[in-house]
Scaffold this active site. Structure first.
Site, PDB file in Angstrom:
ATOM      1  N   GLU A 150       0.815  -1.227   0.000  1.00 19.81           N
ATOM      2  CA  GLU A 150       0.000   0.000   0.000  1.00 19.81           C
ATOM      3  C   GLU A 150       0.843   1.270   0.000  1.00 19.81           C
ATOM      4  O   GLU A 150       0.768   2.097   0.921  1.00 19.81           O
ATOM      5  CB  GLU A 150      -0.969  -0.007   1.180  1.00 19.81           C
ATOM      6  CG  GLU A 150      -1.994  -1.123   1.084  1.00 19.81           C
ATOM      7  CD  GLU A 150      -3.142  -0.985   2.062  1.00 19.81           C
ATOM      8  OE1 GLU A 150      -2.945  -0.392   3.137  1.00 19.81           O
ATOM      9  OE2 GLU A 150      -4.250  -1.460   1.751  1.00 19.81           O
ATOM     10  N   GLU A 308      -6.868  -7.945  -0.946  1.00 19.82           N
ATOM     11  CA  GLU A 308      -7.324  -7.955   0.442  1.00 19.82           C
ATOM     12  C   GLU A 308      -8.784  -7.523   0.503  1.00 19.82           C
ATOM     13  O   GLU A 308      -9.204  -6.632  -0.230  1.00 19.82           O
ATOM     14  CB  GLU A 308      -6.530  -6.950   1.299  1.00 19.82           C
ATOM     15  CG  GLU A 308      -5.066  -7.242   1.469  1.00 19.82           C
ATOM     16  CD  GLU A 308      -4.387  -6.210   2.382  1.00 19.82           C
ATOM     17  OE1 GLU A 308      -5.087  -5.520   3.145  1.00 19.82           O
ATOM     18  OE2 GLU A 308      -3.158  -6.087   2.294  1.00 19.82           O
TER      19      GLU A 308
HETATM   20  C1  GLA Z   1      -4.319  -2.801   4.662  1.00 18.36           C
HETATM   21  C2  GLA Z   1      -2.980  -3.472   4.811  1.00 18.36           C
HETATM   22  C3  GLA Z   1      -2.995  -4.670   5.685  1.00 18.36           C
HETATM   23  C4  GLA Z   1      -3.907  -4.458   6.867  1.00 18.36           C
HETATM   24  C5  GLA Z   1      -5.281  -4.104   6.394  1.00 18.36           C
HETATM   25  C6  GLA Z   1      -6.274  -3.966   7.523  1.00 18.36           C
HETATM   26  O1  GLA Z   1      -4.993  -3.153   3.538  1.00 18.36           O
HETATM   27  O2  GLA Z   1      -2.389  -3.791   3.575  1.00 18.36           O
HETATM   28  O3  GLA Z   1      -1.675  -4.894   6.115  1.00 18.36           O
HETATM   29  O4  GLA Z   1      -3.401  -3.433   7.668  1.00 18.36           O
HETATM   30  O5  GLA Z   1      -5.211  -2.883   5.724  1.00 18.36           O
HETATM   31  O6  GLA Z   1      -7.535  -3.581   7.060  1.00 18.36           O
END
Ligand code: GLA
Ligand code: ZN
Length: 677
Positions: A150, A308
């Site tokens: 991210e 995710e």
């Molecule tokens: C992000 C991160 C993860 C985690 C999630 C929690 O997407 O990439 O490591 O912290 O958020 O929602």
């Protein structure tokens, strides 16, 4: 190279077994078997583990984690682990810590916070990626590389300042060109040396935060530079991976409509796109559809991975609502319907400590398999197993394009005037929502995309015009297509300077209008707009922004109803070549936007199969073999019944659907109809 090679749609997610004892791993894998989890993302935050000191690398634990997954026949999405750097690194080299907008140099803490210009960070993150790839590239289970995590935020340190100056030299070559682009004659800002230029921050051009700047030019360029600087970090690591892994695709997880990073500038450097879907609440289905369409559009319609999503709830919000029964499944299928070729969760097992200990997970702290959440995950796993490879590589056959442009987003929201209340995403969302309600497939694309295959192109709040976009929009209309533009479009050039011509600038000839004045009002103020199609009339509300339009050949479709400009045009349609340019000059409410878009879609016979069933979403994917898959998604908590328009087989149940027969979808129900040839 494009997508990872897998036999079926990958199902699984982030897995951090380094956080718990190895005995627990065995029970994790028993549960993965039960839920048919075939893919694990490993090592996203392992830097402190794999490089415990500057001169020491230790892969022993990661070896065991990778071996365990390989022995269990899982696909691995293996991270380089550079999303968070270790404490020793921050201590030894404070330069890796970011300096914030207020000028404060941070110290060790949190994550995703490396200065992108730090030579030490660049060297060590690249070296770690190199070693991870060298060590695991020959593992048969690694199907994808996951670089960093991210990417985002910004740094304002002296190294970033130096990097910015180099970026500016490369872009402008001369100070004259830079001074002209930034319009520095205003307020005595003429720069006489590149070394006089500092990052635009609270200490320099800004007040009230990052969106309030005295000079849009420098702020816009800094946004571009920061996005590019972080892209350099990604590219460094990717190049290091490539030294030993020529064939395994590389990605990083994007965040959808994330303002700080121009994903269009990044996408060519990724082998495939992946993104993390954390919608604000459980009424976000239309917004998620837009975001999936945007992510799919980044690489020319190539499928993406849903890297995710939470199986149940997040932890980072003030209030973290639980996904209702059926919602996780429905939203997973929605992602697939819009182009996802993987369904992955954050996270497979919950952390016991730190800020995500209450974040949802497939397996909770107690390690049970008899929870509702685990049960729903296992049911989805079984369903995806049955689906096999049926959707892999399937494309969206859209004839409608919606332009999304980070430069316009930035320029609009760092502008002083006409209104801080006009938000780029809200405008885009309203136009996309109208398409979503109509059940029409749409590609959300960059202004540089090839527009020649589209019948309708929508340009919401395309504030900044660059390149030949105006000419290419004219071509769309000239050959019979429709182009829709809105208020605050065509205002500025690529440097964010106003065009020396009538508004909407180079879009003027296509739109057949001229805008001399505009009015911005508080949100309570409504100017009704009367819309007309033939004899039919409908009144909708307009808010926030009202441009005063003087037709230059365009027909009037809607008119303001109050104030001194009552009776003047608010919506127009300009015949252009064999097609038309539509201009929406005011912030119409959703009913108004949908009305306009329905006129446009109807004129091309482009409405989806069930346009008037609220919250029944439809989307189509066409497989490489030419099979059409129609996804039906019932976002309501009540059942819905429609009449089948065509015949086919529901891939989830094996049931046949015949034309003219009722189709019944359960509350939050899903159908994947393989249409008859
Ligand atoms: C992000 C991160 C993860 C985690 C999630 C929690 O997407 O990439 O490591 O912290 O958020 O929602
Ligand atoms: Zn920096």
């Amino acid at each position: 190279m494009s997508m990872p090679v897998t036999a079926k749609l990958p199902f699984g997610g982030d897995y951090n077994p380094e956080q718990w004892p190895e005995e627990v791993w065995e029970s994790d894998y028993r549960l993965f078997d039960a839920a048919r989890i075939d893919t694990v993302t490993l090592g996203v935050f392992d830097w402190a583990l794999t490089q415990p000191a500057s001169d020491m690398y230790d892969f022993s634990l990661l070896d065991r984690i990778v071996d365990r997954a390989t022995a269990a026949g899982r696909n691995i999405c293996l991270a380089t682990g550079t999303g968070a750097y270790p404490a020793w690194l921050a201590r030894a080299f404070p330069e890796v810590n970011r300096t914030d907008f207020e000028g404060r140099r941070h110290r060790f803490g949190q994550r995703h916070n490396a200065c992108p210009s730090s030579p030490v960070f660049r060297r060590l993150s690249t070296e770690l990626a190199r070693r991870v790839a060298r060590r695991y590239a020959r593992s048969p289970s690694v199907v994808a590389w996951h670089v960093g995590n991210e990417y985002g935020g910004a740094c304002y340190c002296s190294r970033c300042a130096e990097g910015f100056r180099e970026w500016l030299r490369a872009k402008y070559t001369t100070l004259d060109a830079l001074n002209a682009a930034w319009y520095t004659t205003f307020w005595s800002h003429t720069f006489t040396g590149f070394d006089e230029i500092d990052p635009p921050s609270a200490l320099t051009e800004h007040w009230r935060g990052p969106d309030h700047t005295a000079f849009q030019g420098i702020t816009l360029d800094y946004l571009r530079f920061m996005s590019d600087a972080m892209l350099t970090n990604f590219r460094d690591e990717k190049a290091a991976i490539r030294e030993s892994s020529p064939d395994i695709p590389v990605t990083t997880n994007f965040m959808g409509m994330y303002r700080p990073i121009d994903y269009h500038r990044w996408a060519p450097h990724l082998d495939f796109v992946s993104w993390d879907n954390y919608p604000p609440d459980d009424t976000s289905q239309a917004r998620m559809a837009l975001t999936h369409d945007l992510m799919r559009g980044l690489k020319d319609g190539q499928p993406f991975w849903l890297m995710e999503q939470t199986p149940s709830h997040t932890a980072c919000r003030d209030v973290n609502p639980l996904k209702r029964p059926g919602v996780m499944r429905l939203w997973s299928w929605q992602a697939v319907a819009h182009g996802a070729d993987a369904v992955l969760f954050f996270q497979l097992r919950a952390s016991r400590g730190a800020c995500e200990k209450y974040h949802g997970a497939v397996i909770g702290h107690a390690g049970r398999s008899d929870t509702r959440v685990f049960g729903e995950v296992a049911e989805l796993g079984a369903e995806l197993d049955r689906l096999g490879d049926a959707v892999l590589g399937a494309r969206t056959p859209a004839r409608v394009a919606l332009l999304f442009d980070w430069d316009s987003w930035w320029a609009l929201e760092i502008s002083d005037g006409p209104s801080r209340l006009v938000r780029y995403q809200q405008v885009v969302l309203a136009y996309h929502r109208a398409l979503w309600d109509a059940g029409v497939d749409v590609n959300v694309v960059a202004v540089t995309a090839d527009l020649s295959g589209y019948s309708v192109v929508i340009a919401p709040a395309l504030h900044l015009l660059k390149g030949d976009i105006a000419a290419r929009l004219e071509e769309v209309a000239a050959r019979g297509g429709s182009v829709v533009a809105t208020f605050l479009s065509g205002r500025v050039d690529a440097d964010d300077n106003a065009f020396g011509m009538d508004v909407p600038g180079p879009l003027g000839p296509l739109m057949g209008v001229r805008v001399d004045e505009w009015d911005a009002r508080e949100p309570e103020f409504v100017n009704p707009v009367l819309l007309r199609a033939g004899a039919a009339e409908t009144e909708v509300a307009a808010r926030l922004l009202f441009e005063l339009v003087i037709p230059q050949g365009a027909e009037v479709v809607g008119t303001y109803q109050t104030d001194f400009y009552a009776g003047t045009p608010a919506v127009t349609r300009n015949p252009f070549g064999a097609g038309a340019g539509w201009y929406v000059a005011a912030g119409l409410d959703q009913a108004g936007v949908s009305w306009v878009m329905r006129q446009v879609l109807d004129s091309h016979d482009l409405v989806g199969p069930y346009p008037d069933v609220p919250d029944l979403e439809t989307a189509v994917r066409v497989t490489p073999a030419g099979t059409r898959l129609l996804f039906l998604l019932n976002h309501r908590a009540e059942p819905v019944e429609v009449t089948a328009r065509g015949g086919g087989v529901d891939l989830l149940t094996g049931n046949r659907v015949d034309p003219g027969r009722p189709i019944r979808l359960d509350p939050r129900g899903v159908m994947v109809l393989r249409e008859d040839a």
